[in-house]
Scaffold this motif. Structure first.
Motif, short mmCIF file in Angstrom:
data_model
loop_
_atom_site.label_atom_id
_atom_site.label_comp_id
_atom_site.label_asym_id
_atom_site.label_seq_id
_atom_site.Cartn_x
_atom_site.Cartn_y
_atom_site.Cartn_z
N ALA A 131 -0.14 8.09 -14.90
CA ALA A 131 1.22 7.84 -15.38
C ALA A 131 1.89 6.68 -14.67
O ALA A 131 2.95 6.22 -15.11
CB ALA A 131 2.05 9.11 -15.22
N HIS A 132 1.31 6.20 -13.58
CA HIS A 132 1.91 5.10 -12.81
C HIS A 132 1.27 3.75 -13.12
O HIS A 132 1.68 2.73 -12.56
CB HIS A 132 1.81 5.41 -11.31
N ILE A 133 0.29 3.71 -14.01
CA ILE A 133 -0.32 2.45 -14.43
C ILE A 133 0.56 1.83 -15.50
O ILE A 133 0.73 2.40 -16.58
CB ILE A 133 -1.74 2.68 -14.94
N ARG A 134 1.12 0.66 -15.21
CA ARG A 134 2.05 0.03 -16.14
C ARG A 134 1.46 -1.16 -16.89
O ARG A 134 1.81 -1.41 -18.05
CB ARG A 134 3.31 -0.44 -15.38
N GLY B 298 3.71 0.73 -3.27
CA GLY B 298 4.94 0.17 -3.80
C GLY B 298 4.76 -0.41 -5.18
O GLY B 298 3.65 -0.83 -5.57
N ALA B 299 5.83 -0.44 -5.95
CA ALA B 299 5.80 -1.05 -7.28
C ALA B 299 5.28 -2.48 -7.17
O ALA B 299 5.68 -3.24 -6.28
CB ALA B 299 7.19 -1.05 -7.89
N GLY B 300 4.38 -2.83 -8.07
CA GLY B 300 3.76 -4.16 -8.03
C GLY B 300 2.43 -4.16 -7.31
O GLY B 300 1.82 -5.22 -7.13
N THR B 301 1.93 -3.00 -6.89
CA THR B 301 0.59 -2.92 -6.32
C THR B 301 -0.44 -3.22 -7.41
O THR B 301 -0.36 -2.70 -8.52
CB THR B 301 0.33 -1.53 -5.73
N ILE B 302 -1.41 -4.07 -7.07
CA ILE B 302 -2.52 -4.39 -7.98
C ILE B 302 -3.78 -3.71 -7.46
O ILE B 302 -4.12 -3.87 -6.28
CB ILE B 302 -2.73 -5.90 -8.08
N VAL B 303 -4.45 -2.96 -8.32
CA VAL B 303 -5.70 -2.28 -7.95
C VAL B 303 -6.79 -2.78 -8.88
O VAL B 303 -6.70 -2.65 -10.11
CB VAL B 303 -5.57 -0.75 -8.05
N ALA C 284 -7.99 -5.28 -13.63
CA ALA C 284 -7.12 -4.67 -12.64
C ALA C 284 -5.93 -4.03 -13.33
O ALA C 284 -5.61 -4.36 -14.48
CB ALA C 284 -6.64 -5.70 -11.61
N VAL C 285 -5.28 -3.12 -12.63
CA VAL C 285 -4.04 -2.52 -13.10
C VAL C 285 -2.92 -2.84 -12.12
O VAL C 285 -3.17 -3.10 -10.94
CB VAL C 285 -4.17 -0.98 -13.27
N ILE C 286 -1.70 -2.83 -12.64
CA ILE C 286 -0.50 -2.96 -11.82
C ILE C 286 0.28 -1.67 -11.94
O ILE C 286 0.49 -1.16 -13.05
CB ILE C 286 0.37 -4.16 -12.25
N THR C 287 0.73 -1.14 -10.82
CA THR C 287 1.43 0.14 -10.82
C THR C 287 2.93 -0.02 -10.57
O THR C 287 3.39 -1.06 -10.10
CB THR C 287 0.87 1.07 -9.73
N ASP C 288 3.65 1.05 -10.88
CA ASP C 288 5.00 1.18 -10.35
C ASP C 288 4.88 1.93 -9.02
O ASP C 288 3.80 1.96 -8.41
CB ASP C 288 5.92 1.89 -11.36
N ASP C 289 5.94 2.54 -8.52
CA ASP C 289 5.86 3.27 -7.25
C ASP C 289 4.96 4.49 -7.41
O ASP C 289 5.16 5.32 -8.30
CB ASP C 289 7.26 3.72 -6.81
#
Length: 339
Positions: free
Chosen positions: A160-163, A255-260, A143-148
C-alpha cells in the motif's frame, strides 16, 4: 498517471506527462517538485490525477511538447536509494564470475545495498568515466518509489506504500567491485551515479501487467543499437517489490521518496542460466551475465565492458508497443577530474 521532473535547480520542477509521453504541464500550484508531492501524497495525488485527465482530454492550453533531453531523473536526488537483488539467478552468475559460492539464504532472505542518492542522472545524461579499465557495465532494472513506510511493516502492508514505478540503469564498475567487497564493507566507489527513466508512473498505468507486486513485461536493452536483452521482469523474480520494501523497513522507517530497486532483471534459460539474443534466448540486462555465460561455454569472456562512445538504451513497452516510462538512453563519455 505519469510524472517527470524538468531539469531545474537541485530538485527539478514537477510536471504531469501525457500517456503517450509527448506532452506535459507544470503543476507548481499543486507541488513544485516530486518530493513535495510524495511528502503530501494524499492531498497532492488526486489533484495531479485531475491534471493528468485534463491533459489527456486536450483541455490544457498551457501544455507543452515534452523533450526528454530537458528531463532530470524523476527524483533528481532522493533521501534514500536502496537496491535489492530480487533476481537470484543474476546474483548467482555474478558471484560465480568472482569465484564465490551462493549461500542458500540468498533464496529466502533478500540481498540489498544502500546506494548514493545525491546525484542521480537524467535519462539522457552521459555516463562520465575516468578510466575504461574500471570495467563499466550497465544494469537494467525496475524500481518503486514509496511514501512514508513504517518500521516493521509486513509485505502485505508495504504494498500500500508503493506509489510510483520507474526504470533504472544501476551503473557498475565491475573491475572495482572485487577489491571493495574484499574489504567486507560493501559497494562505494564501484557504484557511480544511477540513472532513471524519463517518467515515473502510478501502478495503474501498467494495467494487468502489475500483479503480485511484480511487473510482467519484458525489459528491453540495446547496446550500441543492437538488442542485448529482453528478459521478462515478472519471471524469476524471487522477491516481489512489497517484499523488498518490507525488507528495507525491517529495522527503520522509510521516508517518503525512498527508491527501492529490483536489482538486475534476469531470467533462467536453456543453459540453466541464460542465452544471448543472438543464440535465440532473451538475453541479459547487464554485460557481466553475458561474460559469465561466455566463460561457462568457452572458458573465458569475449564481450568487453563499455568504453568511451558506447551507448545503452533501456526501455519497456506495453502490449501495444507503446513506451511506458520513456527510454534511458546514455552514452559513455571521458571524464577529466579536477586537479
Amino acid at each position: 498517471m505519469k510524472l517527470a521532473s524538468l531539469s531545474h535547480g537541485r530538485d527539478g520542477m514537477l510536471v504531469v506527462v501525457s500517456r503517450d509521453l509527448t506532452r506535459a504541464v507544470t503543476v507548481r500550484d499543486i507541488a513544485p517538485t516530486l518530493q513535495a508531492a510524495l511528502d503530501d501524497w494524499d492531498r497532492a495525488a488526486p489533484q495531479l490525477r485531475a491534471m493528468a485527465e485534463a491533459l489527456e482530454s486536450g483541455g490544457l492550453p498551457e501544455a507543452f511538447a515534452l523533450d526528454p533531453a530537458r528531463l532530470a531523473a524523476p527524483l533528481p536526488r532522493a533521501y534514500q536509494w536502496a537496491d535489492g537483488s530480487a533476481y537470484v539467478n543474476h546474483v548467482e552468475l555474478v558471484r560465480r564470475a568472482r569465484g564465490a559460492e551462493l549461500p542458500e539464504s540468498f533464496w529466502t532472505d533478500p540481498l540489498m545495498y544502500q546506494g548514493g542518492s545525491d546525484t542521480f542522472l537524467g535519462p539522457r545524461a552521459p555516463i562520465a568515466l575516468e578510466d575504461e579499465a574500471w570495467g563499466l557495465d550497465f544494469e537494467a532494472e525496475l524500481a518503486v518509489i514509496t511514501d512514508d513506510v513504517p518500521m516493521g511493516v509486513s509485505p502485505e502492508g508495504a504494498a500500500a506504500h508503493i506509489r510510483l514505478l520507474l526504470l533504472v540503469n544501476d551503473v557498475s564498475l565491475r573491475n572495482l567491485i572485487p577489491g571493495e567487497l574484499a574489504k567486507g564493507f560493501g559497494f562505494f566507489q564501484s557504484k557511480p551515479s544511477t540513472a532513471f527513466s524519463p517518467v515515473a508512473v502510478t501502478p495503474d498505468e501498467l494495467g494487468g501487467a502489475w500483479r503480485e507486486g511484480k511487473v510482467h513485461l519484458p525489459l528491453r536493452s540495446y547496446l550500441n543499437g543492437v538488442p542485448f536483452g529482453r528478459p521478462e521482469a515478472g519471471e524469476d523474480m524471487t522477491f516481489s517489490f512489497p517484499r523488498l520494501v518490507a525488507h528495507a523497513a525491517r529495522t527503520r522507517p522509510l521516508g517518503a521518496g525512498t527508491i527501492v530497486g529490483s536489482g538486475t532483471v534476469s531470467n533462467r534459460q536453456d543453459t540453466a542460466h541464460g542465452s544471448a539474443i543472438r543464440d535465440g534466448g532473451v538475453g541479459y540486462s547487464c554485460i557481466a551475465e553475458l561474460r559469465m555465460i561466455e566463460t561457462i561455454n568457452s572458458g573465458g569472456p569475449e564481450t568487453p565492458f563499455m568504453g568511451f562512445g558506447d551507448r545503452i538504451r533501456i526501455e519497456m513497452v506495453d502490449e501495444s508497443g507503446h513506451s511506458i516510462f520513456g527510454a534511458i538512453d546514455q552514452t559513455v563519455t571521458p571524464y577529466q577530474p579536477p586537479r
